[in-house]
Design a protein around this motif. Structure first.
Motif, PDB file in Angstrom:
ATOM      1  N   GLU A  83       0.836  -1.208   0.000  1.00 32.83           N
ATOM      2  CA  GLU A  83       0.000   0.000   0.000  1.00 32.83           C
ATOM      3  C   GLU A  83       0.870   1.257   0.000  1.00 32.83           C
ATOM      4  N   SER A  84       1.940   1.226  -0.747  1.00 33.85           N
ATOM      5  CA  SER A  84       2.877   2.358  -0.857  1.00 33.85           C
ATOM      6  C   SER A  84       3.425   2.791   0.495  1.00 33.85           C
ATOM      7  N   GLY A  85       3.521   1.840   1.400  1.00 33.99           N
ATOM      8  CA  GLY A  85       4.106   2.169   2.702  1.00 33.99           C
ATOM      9  C   GLY A  85       3.104   2.678   3.720  1.00 33.99           C
ATOM     10  N   TRP A  86       1.820   2.778   3.352  1.00 34.15           N
ATOM     11  CA  TRP A  86       0.843   3.335   4.296  1.00 34.15           C
ATOM     12  C   TRP A  86       0.549   2.380   5.438  1.00 34.15           C
TER      13      TRP A  86
ATOM     14  N   MET B  29      -7.977  -3.407   1.930  1.00 33.05           N
ATOM     15  CA  MET B  29      -6.964  -4.002   2.793  1.00 33.05           C
ATOM     16  C   MET B  29      -6.321  -2.948   3.691  1.00 33.05           C
ATOM     17  N   LEU B  30      -6.082  -1.754   3.114  1.00 31.50           N
ATOM     18  CA  LEU B  30      -5.503  -0.685   3.923  1.00 31.50           C
ATOM     19  C   LEU B  30      -6.502  -0.240   4.996  1.00 31.50           C
ATOM     20  N   GLY B  31      -7.760  -0.113   4.602  1.00 34.50           N
ATOM     21  CA  GLY B  31      -8.788   0.273   5.575  1.00 34.50           C
ATOM     22  C   GLY B  31      -8.891  -0.741   6.693  1.00 34.50           C
ATOM     23  N   PHE B  32      -8.842  -2.025   6.330  1.00 32.65           N
ATOM     24  CA  PHE B  32      -8.942  -3.055   7.357  1.00 32.65           C
ATOM     25  C   PHE B  32      -7.721  -3.041   8.259  1.00 32.65           C
ATOM     26  N   ARG B 179     -12.596 -10.831   1.362  1.00 34.08           N
ATOM     27  CA  ARG B 179     -13.063 -11.075   2.734  1.00 34.08           C
ATOM     28  C   ARG B 179     -12.153 -12.060   3.446  1.00 34.08           C
ATOM     29  N   LEU B 180     -11.752 -13.100   2.728  1.00 32.61           N
ATOM     30  CA  LEU B 180     -10.886 -14.102   3.348  1.00 32.61           C
ATOM     31  C   LEU B 180      -9.542 -13.492   3.735  1.00 32.61           C
TER      32      LEU B 180
END
Lengths: 126, 208
Positions: A83-86, B29-32, B179-180
């Motif tokens: 995620e670009s390092g985020w 994925m980042l949000g999770f 989801r998995l």
């Protein structure tokens, strides 16, 4: 997220869509390290091998930190690129908050407890 | 970044070395991950509470009187095994093998259930001995911290069963894969929290 991306995900399954599923070798390495890093602190405490409580406490905390890093790398696939390092930025930010909250709470409450001890000589306080 | 990806696949505004932006694409994925970080803060607060109150026995039982380390070691083993089996399930998912993935998920669920069963047995044992959450500050914070982790595992198991039903009905569609992967992060994250629990609560408790 585009539909094209979804189709891409389904077709290739792995490697091509930037999400790391890990590898069998990675999972097994992480598992092996975790078993060792769990077994040693349990053995240290159960057998009292070090004979010194402070030394044992420091040792098991060190093992916990190493094992958390192992889990982060091999199971959660943390790296500086995803995620670009985020994800790494969010993790570092969280760690800073955790350290402030934990050390702050323990430090302040420890001194509160010391000063609330019955029979404590307040005249020696600065 | 997902927005930029959607709007214009042909126009690339970012620098050449920003490959993550172009290929990442899954803001879920980042949000999770950020949700997991907030969950991490909840546990940090509970650890801080335990650190502050953990020594207040109120003339009641201390960790040495209550904790059974072999049982905790068994519990730790269950959770660690469930973590690796979930990893195997993810590897099968990457290969598109639904059957063996579901099988590994069942194994993961069984290890998770074993973990919960052992933890509930331990709690029942403590309460039976009079070490209830109301007994002392130490026991209140212990039950809160370990219980919150147990609740997370419980909801993880519910999530696991729901996803297995989803996969059996709709197959490995992209939504189910996503989801998995979220549950995968959640499950491994709970294992990370458990490292803190067995180290700071159980092992340090026996050293006090």
């Amino acid at each position: 997220m585009s539909a094209g991306h979804h189709a891409d995900t389904k077709e290739h399954g792995h490697a091509d869509h930037g999400v790391d599923h890990g590898s069998l070798r990675g999972y097994l390495t992480g598992f092996g390290l975790s078993v060792v890093l769990t077994a040693i602190p349990f053995a240290l405490v159960m057998s009292n091998a070090l004979g010194n409580q402070m030394a044992s406490a420091i040792a098991i905390m060190a093992f916990a930190v190493v094992q958390i890093v192992v889990h982060m790398v091999f199971f959660l696939h943390m790296n500086t690129r995803s995620e670009s390092g985020w994800t790494m930025m969010a993790l570092i930010f969280t760690l800073i908050l955790v350290v402030i909250a934990l050390t702050g709470s323990l430090w302040v409450m420890y001194h509160l407890n010391i000063n609330m001890m019955p029979g404590h000589d307040m005249s020696q306080m600065p | 970044m997902a927005l930029a990806h959607d709007v214009s696949d042909d126009t690339i505004f970012h620098l050449e070395d920003d490959h993550g932006l172009a290929e990442g694409g899954s803001s879920t994925m980042l949000g999770f991950w950020i949700y997991l970080m907030s969950d991490c803060l909840i546990f940090a607060m509970l650890f801080a509470v335990y650190g502050v109150l953990g020594g207040n026995y109120a003339a009641g039982p201390a960790p040495k009187d209550l904790f059974d380390l072999p049982l905790v070691a068994l519990n730790t083993t269950m959770l660690l095994l469930s973590s690796i089996t979930y990893g195997f399930a993810m590897l099968e998912m990457a290969k598109g093998r639904v059957g063996s993935m579901q099988a590994w998920l069942v194994v993961t669920g069984l290890f998770g259930l074993a973990f919960l069963g052992i933890e509930l047995y331990e709690f029942a044992h403590l309460i039976h001995e009079g070490a209830t959450p109301q007994r002392s500050g130490f026991l209140s914070s212990l039950f809160t911290l370990v219980g919150t982790h147990g609740l997370h595992v419980t909801f993880g198991l519910v999530w696991l069963v729901v996803l297995m039903v989803q996969v059996s009905r709709h197959g490995l569609i992209a939504a189910n894969q996503r989801r998995l992967m979220c549950l995968s992060m959640f499950w491994h994250f709970l294992d990370v929290i458990w490292i803190g629990v067995f180290t700071f609560v159980y092992l340090m408790g026996m050293l006090r």
